[in-house]
Scaffold this motif. Structure first.
Motif, PDB file in Angstrom:
ATOM      1  N   SER A 220     107.402   2.822  68.110  1.00 27.77           N
ATOM      2  CA  SER A 220     107.587   2.033  69.331  1.00 27.77           C
ATOM      3  C   SER A 220     107.231   2.856  70.567  1.00 27.77           C
ATOM      4  CB  SER A 220     109.029   1.533  69.441  1.00 27.77           C
ATOM      5  OG  SER A 220     109.319   0.644  68.394  1.00 27.77           O
ATOM      6  N   LEU A 221     107.629   4.124  70.575  1.00 25.15           N
ATOM      7  CA  LEU A 221     107.294   5.009  71.701  1.00 25.15           C
ATOM      8  C   LEU A 221     105.780   5.213  71.804  1.00 25.15           C
ATOM      9  CD1 LEU A 221     110.163   7.614  71.253  1.00 25.15           C
ATOM     10  CD2 LEU A 221     109.850   6.082  73.220  1.00 25.15           C
ATOM     11  N   ILE A 222     105.123   5.447  70.665  1.00 32.19           N
ATOM     12  CA  ILE A 222     103.663   5.610  70.652  1.00 32.19           C
ATOM     13  C   ILE A 222     102.991   4.332  71.140  1.00 32.19           C
ATOM     14  CG2 ILE A 222     101.647   5.875  69.143  1.00 32.19           C
ATOM     15  CD1 ILE A 222     103.459   7.757  67.404  1.00 32.19           C
ATOM     16  N   MET A 223     103.466   3.188  70.645  1.00 38.02           N
ATOM     17  CA  MET A 223     102.893   1.903  71.034  1.00 38.02           C
ATOM     18  C   MET A 223     103.017   1.692  72.543  1.00 38.02           C
ATOM     19  SD  MET A 223     103.786  -1.505  71.887  1.00 38.02           S
ATOM     20  CE  MET A 223     105.519  -1.424  71.535  1.00 38.02           C
ATOM     21  N   CYS A 224     104.151   2.025  73.121  1.00 39.97           N
ATOM     22  CA  CYS A 224     104.346   1.858  74.569  1.00 39.97           C
ATOM     23  C   CYS A 224     103.368   2.731  75.361  1.00 39.97           C
ATOM     24  CB  CYS A 224     105.786   2.166  74.963  1.00 39.97           C
ATOM     25  SG  CYS A 224     106.941   0.855  74.511  1.00 39.97           S
ATOM     26  N   GLU A 225     103.192   3.964  74.930  1.00 38.85           N
ATOM     27  CA  GLU A 225     102.230   4.844  75.612  1.00 38.85           C
ATOM     28  C   GLU A 225     100.814   4.280  75.511  1.00 38.85           C
ATOM     29  OE1 GLU A 225     102.863   7.358  77.713  1.00 38.85           O
ATOM     30  OE2 GLU A 225     104.923   6.700  77.353  1.00 38.85           O
ATOM     31  N   ASN A 226     100.457   3.771  74.343  1.00 40.06           N
ATOM     32  CA  ASN A 226      99.129   3.186  74.168  1.00 40.06           C
ATOM     33  C   ASN A 226      98.948   1.930  75.021  1.00 40.06           C
ATOM     34  OD1 ASN A 226      97.906   5.065  72.468  1.00 40.06           O
ATOM     35  ND2 ASN A 226      98.834   4.173  70.645  1.00 40.06           N
ATOM     36  N   LEU A 227      99.974   1.129  75.148  1.00 35.52           N
ATOM     37  CA  LEU A 227      99.887  -0.057  76.008  1.00 35.52           C
ATOM     38  C   LEU A 227      99.571   0.352  77.444  1.00 35.52           C
ATOM     39  CD1 LEU A 227     102.866  -2.376  74.934  1.00 35.52           C
ATOM     40  CD2 LEU A 227     100.451  -2.606  74.366  1.00 35.52           C
ATOM     41  N   LYS A 228     100.279   1.371  77.927  1.00 39.86           N
ATOM     42  CA  LYS A 228     100.085   1.815  79.315  1.00 39.86           C
ATOM     43  C   LYS A 228      98.711   2.445  79.529  1.00 39.86           C
ATOM     44  CE  LYS A 228     104.037   3.977  79.372  1.00 39.86           C
ATOM     45  NZ  LYS A 228     105.214   4.736  79.755  1.00 39.86           N
TER      46      LYS A 228
ATOM     47  N   LYS B  28      94.869   0.554  66.375  1.00 37.66           N
ATOM     48  CA  LYS B  28      95.078   1.850  67.017  1.00 37.66           C
ATOM     49  C   LYS B  28      96.396   1.944  67.777  1.00 37.66           C
ATOM     50  CE  LYS B  28      90.146   2.587  67.740  1.00 37.66           C
ATOM     51  NZ  LYS B  28      89.104   2.733  68.752  1.00 37.66           N
ATOM     52  N   MET B  29      97.098   0.828  67.920  1.00 39.28           N
ATOM     53  CA  MET B  29      98.251   0.785  68.799  1.00 39.28           C
ATOM     54  C   MET B  29      99.392   1.704  68.389  1.00 39.28           C
ATOM     55  SD  MET B  29     100.012  -2.615  70.295  1.00 39.28           S
ATOM     56  CE  MET B  29      98.462  -3.341  70.718  1.00 39.28           C
ATOM     57  N   PHE B  30      99.532   1.998  67.094  1.00 42.41           N
ATOM     58  CA  PHE B  30     100.653   2.816  66.622  1.00 42.41           C
ATOM     59  C   PHE B  30     100.239   4.242  66.282  1.00 42.41           C
ATOM     60  CE2 PHE B  30     101.810  -1.584  65.843  1.00 42.41           C
ATOM     61  CZ  PHE B  30     103.049  -1.635  66.475  1.00 42.41           C
ATOM     62  N   LYS B  31      99.050   4.632  66.742  1.00 40.36           N
ATOM     63  CA  LYS B  31      98.550   5.982  66.448  1.00 40.36           C
ATOM     64  C   LYS B  31      98.462   6.801  67.722  1.00 40.36           C
ATOM     65  CE  LYS B  31      95.968   4.452  62.458  1.00 40.36           C
ATOM     66  NZ  LYS B  31      94.714   4.116  61.898  1.00 40.36           N
ATOM     67  N   LEU B  32      98.741   8.091  67.601  1.00 39.41           N
ATOM     68  CA  LEU B  32      98.586   9.014  68.719  1.00 39.41           C
ATOM     69  C   LEU B  32      97.108   9.270  68.946  1.00 39.41           C
ATOM     70  CD1 LEU B  32     101.353  11.667  68.017  1.00 39.41           C
ATOM     71  CD2 LEU B  32     101.227  10.131  69.967  1.00 39.41           C
TER      72      LEU B  32
END
Length: 162
Positions: free
Chosen positions: A141-149, A157-161
């Motif tokens: 969830s934290l990774i996904m939020c960073e990717n959204l921003k 790719k949304m859940f990958k660093l």
């Protein structure tokens, strides 16, 4: 709003067919998503599903995954119980508490998430649900939020660093 419990026979490996008369009250209210309760061999499974009209039979149908069939031990020809309920959830699926907490702590990511279509929101929620442990759900969830921003809204790719 809900149907009576109904006994059906599992006749299709991918779909459950709901008789037209049973689903009519939902269809009349333009409801295309429902909460489903399936019971087979004293195993109960609750989930959310989209319901569509079958062009051939005129009845309504919902997809049932192999995973759900396996969880129930359901095979073709088996008789099971089903009950449909009005979907009163915000997203058409239960929001994992880990994702909700992360979104509530990140206003920018929450606003982006809320701007998506209902289907895209569900895809993100299902993307988090698939992880088994609470810690994995939080991390993803934290990774996904960073990717959204960052503007990375591609589901793969949304859940990958990056």
């Amino acid at each position: 709003m809900k149907t009576e419990k109904l006994k059906l026979t599992h006749t299709n490996p991918h779909n459950i067919f709901i008789p037209n008369l049973v689903y009519k009250p939902f269809a009349d209210k333009k409801m295309s998503r429902v909460k489903v309760e399936l019971i087979f061999n004293n195993i109960k499974l609750d989930f959310y599903a989209a319901i569509k009209k079958d062009k051939i039979s005129g009845d309504y149908k919902m997809m049932i995954s192999k995973q759900k069939q396996k969880e129930l031990g359901l095979s073709l020809g088996d008789e099971f119980e089903i009950q449909l309920f009005e979907d009163t959830s915000k997203y058409g699926v239960e929001m994992p508490e880990e994702l909700e907490a992360v979104l509530m702590s990140d206003c920018d990511a929450y606003e982006i998430f809320e701007s998506f279509t209902a289907g895209k929101k569900r895809s993100i929620i299902y993307g988090v649900i698939r992880y088994k442990t609470s810690q994995q759900k939080i991390d993803k969830s934290l990774i996904m939020c960073e990717n959204l921003k960052r503007g990375n809204h591609e589901p793969i790719k949304m859940f990958k660093l990056e």
